[in-house]
Scaffold this motif. Structure first.
Motif, short mmCIF file in Angstrom:
data_model
loop_
_atom_site.label_atom_id
_atom_site.label_comp_id
_atom_site.label_asym_id
_atom_site.label_seq_id
_atom_site.Cartn_x
_atom_site.Cartn_y
_atom_site.Cartn_z
N VAL A 230 0.84 -1.21 0.00
CA VAL A 230 0.00 0.00 0.00
C VAL A 230 0.87 1.25 0.00
O VAL A 230 0.61 2.20 -0.75
N VAL A 231 1.91 1.24 0.83
CA VAL A 231 2.81 2.41 0.90
C VAL A 231 3.48 2.65 -0.45
O VAL A 231 3.53 3.80 -0.95
N LEU A 232 4.01 1.58 -1.06
CA LEU A 232 4.70 1.74 -2.34
C LEU A 232 3.74 2.17 -3.44
O LEU A 232 4.04 3.07 -4.24
N MET A 233 2.59 1.52 -3.52
CA MET A 233 1.62 1.86 -4.57
C MET A 233 1.13 3.30 -4.42
O MET A 233 1.05 4.05 -5.41
N MET A 234 0.83 3.72 -3.21
CA MET A 234 0.36 5.09 -3.00
C MET A 234 1.48 6.09 -3.26
O MET A 234 1.24 7.17 -3.83
N ARG A 235 2.69 5.74 -2.86
CA ARG A 235 3.80 6.66 -3.07
C ARG A 235 4.05 6.90 -4.56
O ARG A 235 4.20 8.05 -4.99
N TYR A 236 4.07 5.81 -5.33
CA TYR A 236 4.36 5.96 -6.75
C TYR A 236 3.14 6.46 -7.53
O TYR A 236 3.29 7.13 -8.55
N ALA A 237 1.93 6.15 -7.05
CA ALA A 237 0.74 6.64 -7.73
C ALA A 237 0.59 8.15 -7.56
O ALA A 237 -0.02 8.82 -8.41
N ARG A 238 1.15 8.71 -6.49
CA ARG A 238 1.04 10.14 -6.22
C ARG A 238 2.23 10.93 -6.74
O ARG A 238 2.27 12.16 -6.57
N ARG A 239 3.18 10.26 -7.35
CA ARG A 239 4.37 10.96 -7.85
C ARG A 239 4.04 11.80 -9.06
O ARG A 239 3.07 11.55 -9.79
N GLU A 240 4.92 12.78 -9.29
CA GLU A 240 4.86 13.53 -10.54
C GLU A 240 5.27 12.61 -11.68
O GLU A 240 6.03 11.65 -11.49
N LEU A 241 4.77 12.90 -12.86
CA LEU A 241 5.22 12.15 -14.03
C LEU A 241 6.70 12.36 -14.26
O LEU A 241 7.22 13.46 -14.00
N PRO A 242 7.41 11.34 -14.73
CA PRO A 242 8.82 11.55 -15.07
C PRO A 242 8.94 12.60 -16.17
O PRO A 242 8.09 12.68 -17.06
N PRO A 243 9.98 13.42 -16.12
CA PRO A 243 10.12 14.48 -17.13
C PRO A 243 10.32 13.90 -18.52
O PRO A 243 10.81 12.79 -18.68
N ALA A 244 9.92 14.68 -19.51
CA ALA A 244 10.13 14.26 -20.89
C ALA A 244 11.61 14.22 -21.20
O ALA A 244 12.37 15.08 -20.75
N PRO A 245 12.08 13.21 -21.93
CA PRO A 245 13.51 13.11 -22.26
C PRO A 245 13.93 14.23 -23.19
O PRO A 245 13.13 14.76 -23.96
N THR A 246 15.18 14.61 -23.10
CA THR A 246 15.73 15.65 -23.97
C THR A 246 16.70 15.05 -24.95
O THR A 246 17.31 14.00 -24.70
N GLU A 247 16.83 15.70 -26.08
CA GLU A 247 17.73 15.21 -27.12
C GLU A 247 19.17 15.19 -26.65
O GLU A 247 19.99 14.41 -27.08
N GLU A 248 19.49 16.16 -25.72
CA GLU A 248 20.89 16.31 -25.33
C GLU A 248 21.30 15.39 -24.21
O GLU A 248 22.42 15.47 -23.70
N ALA A 249 20.39 14.52 -23.75
CA ALA A 249 20.74 13.65 -22.62
C ALA A 249 21.92 12.77 -22.95
O ALA A 249 21.92 12.03 -23.93
N ALA A 250 22.97 12.88 -22.14
CA ALA A 250 24.20 12.13 -22.42
C ALA A 250 24.05 10.67 -22.03
O ALA A 250 24.58 9.78 -22.69
N GLU A 251 23.34 10.41 -20.95
CA GLU A 251 23.15 9.05 -20.47
C GLU A 251 21.68 8.67 -20.58
O GLU A 251 20.81 9.50 -20.35
N PRO A 252 21.40 7.43 -20.90
CA PRO A 252 20.00 7.01 -20.93
C PRO A 252 19.42 7.06 -19.52
O PRO A 252 20.12 6.76 -18.55
N PRO A 253 18.16 7.49 -19.38
CA PRO A 253 17.56 7.61 -18.03
C PRO A 253 17.38 6.25 -17.37
O PRO A 253 17.29 5.23 -18.03
N ILE A 254 17.39 6.28 -16.04
CA ILE A 254 17.15 5.06 -15.28
C ILE A 254 15.70 4.65 -15.45
O ILE A 254 14.81 5.50 -15.42
N PRO A 255 15.42 3.38 -15.72
CA PRO A 255 14.03 2.97 -15.87
C PRO A 255 13.19 3.38 -14.67
O PRO A 255 13.60 3.24 -13.54
N ALA A 256 12.01 3.88 -14.96
CA ALA A 256 11.14 4.36 -13.89
C ALA A 256 10.83 3.26 -12.89
O ALA A 256 10.64 3.50 -11.72
#
Length: 463
Positions: A434-460
């Motif tokens: 319940v704690v994990l589901m509520m915590r992640y359900a209430r999170r902000e959306l991950p930011p949109a990726p940028t073209e200039e990102a040097a490293e691939p983002p960590i999987p959500a």
């Protein structure tokens, strides 16, 4: 309490708890795959962000669900060894298929999907999440095939040497009519459950004014899928009732507390009194012919009463009481049906709001949609209790009674201790989930990726 009662309580507790996760896993895997498919075809980054957002909830649910599922299989050897010894030659085959094929497929490609973000070609990565969805569905198929065999044993012969049932036709097991209709019903219920979860999370985010445009898309997707899914689920559930009336007439008669044979038969909205010691309850708002339709698909169909079926079983199987807990059957059926109607009405209301262009701003609907997340939990639990309690006193219909299936070498103290340990363990897991589901359900959306990102983002899913 006897060892049989304690063992049944333990298995019921672990089964009901595990089944809270199964529908969410199956349904959310398909919805996540749909979101990623739309992103793959349209290139709209909003769907990519939604895929990763709800994919995180899927991974959390799978992680906790797997742990709870393992306990059930151990119980066959711990508390139900007599059952495993008698029918293991039949029951073990679909369980082995589930572990070696379906679960392996699901777990392998889940790992590929989690760690493949921005590393694998898009098509391969998309195929991975669809493989997860297929694997979850196949896993449920093999488990339900085994359970349906307990409801309506087919595809076996009795070994003359051992006296035990022995599998001789796996195709008959996989085409068991109880399995075909029951499995379809479970898949639809799972998809409906995931739709309600996605709708509830989206509604909560919309109420907070976060990423309105993005979460409006997930809310609309859940509603568009939910309404037809619930209509189909209710139709398939009705047909499943007809199949069960053919092979398990006691279960259907108990679901209406119908003690005497009737033709035609009414369906009561609710009743006062009832139970195994009250054969004349006061039935409120009896709907003429409805039970006949639900049980036989005929307007004037006959439903054999509990007393008559019990007399038939006594003649066929010997003296005893073959009537299940009528109170549980009666109210489980109604809890399942009434919550299903509420979910359907909620989905239709949401579609109406969507048509009016007020889905994102309707505070009443969003508030109700948020709290509606509990409805499929009630619906699925009641349906599972209706299915399993209605088989009693049989462990395997016509072959083995529940009282004969417990482990003779396991004492009362061992069952009590393990019951307490499992209860505490599951309580901790419930809090964590319940704690994990509520915590992640209430999170902000991950930011949109940028073209200039040097490293691939960590999987959500592993942030």
């Amino acid at each position: 309490m006897s060892n049989v009662d304690l063992a049944r309580i333990q298995f019921a507790m672990t089964s009901i708890y595990h089944f809270l996760f199964v529908p969410v896993t199956i349904g959310l895997a398909f919805l996540t795959a749909i979101l990623q498919t739309v992103w793959h075809r349209r290139g709209n980054d909003e769907y990519r962000r939604l895929t990763r957002f709800f994919g995180t909830l899927l991974v959390i649910n799978i992680a906790v669900g797997v742990v709870t599922g393992l306990v059930q299989e151990f119980q066959f050897g711990m508390n139900w060894s007599a059952y495993s010894r008698l029918v293991g030659d039949v029951f073990g085959a679909p369980l082995a298929m589930e572990g070696l094929a379906a679960f392996f497929l699901e777990a392998t490609f889940l790992g590929v999907w989690i760690f493949g973000w921005d590393r694998l070609p898009r098509r391969i990565h998309l195929a991975a999440i669809w493989a997860v969805a297929v694997g979850a569905s196949l896993s449920a198929a093999f488990i339900l095939a085994a359970n349906s065999w307990m409801q309506h044993p087919v595809g076996y012969t009795n070994n003359a040497t051992t006296g035990r049932p022995q599998l001789n036709d796996i195709w008959a097991v996989m085409t068991n009519p109880v399995f075909l209709w029951g499995y379809t019903h479970v898949l639809l219920a799972a998809l409906a459950t995931a739709c309600v979860v996605m709708l509830a999370v989206s509604a909560w985010q919309l109420r907070r004014g976060r990423h309105r445009q993005v979460f409006a898309r997930s809310a609309k997707l859940s509603l568009v899928v939910l309404a037809p899914t619930m209509i189909l689920a209710m139709f398939v559930g009705s047909e499943l009732g007809v199949v069960e009336a053919r092979y398990q007439p006691m279960k259907i008669a108990a679901a209406e507390a119908q003690w005497e044979t009737c033709q035609p038969c009414s369906f009561s909205v609710f009743q006062i009194g009832g139970g195994n010691n009250d054969q004349t309850p006061t039935k409120i708002i009896a709907l003429p012919h409805l039970l006949s339709l639900l049980a036989t698909n005929h307007w004037n169909g006959q439903v054999v009463g509990l007393n008559e079926v019990n007399a038939q079983y006594q003649q066929q199987y010997g003296p005893g009481n073959y009537v299940p807990n009528v109170f549980i059957q009666y109210w489980s059926m109604r809890l399942m049906a009434y919550t299903a109607v509420l979910i359907l009405l909620l989905s239709l209301w949401g579609l109406w709001q969507m048509r009016r262009g007020k889905l994102e701003t309707s505070r009443r609907f969003l508030w109700l949609a948020t709290w509606a997340v509990f409805l499929p939990i009630i619906m699925n639990t009641a349906g599972w209790m209706l299915t399993e309690s209605g088989r009693q006193p049989w462990l395997v219909q016509g072959i083995m009674k529940t009282a004969d299936g417990v482990s003779p070498s396991v004492g009362t103290s061992a069952i009590v201790v393990s019951l307490i340990v499992f209860f505490l363990l599951y309580l901790v897991l419930a809090i964590v989930d319940v704690v994990l589901m509520m915590r992640y359900a209430r999170r902000e959306l991950p930011p949109a990726p940028t073209e200039e990102a040097a490293e691939p983002p960590i999987p959500a899913a592993i942030q």
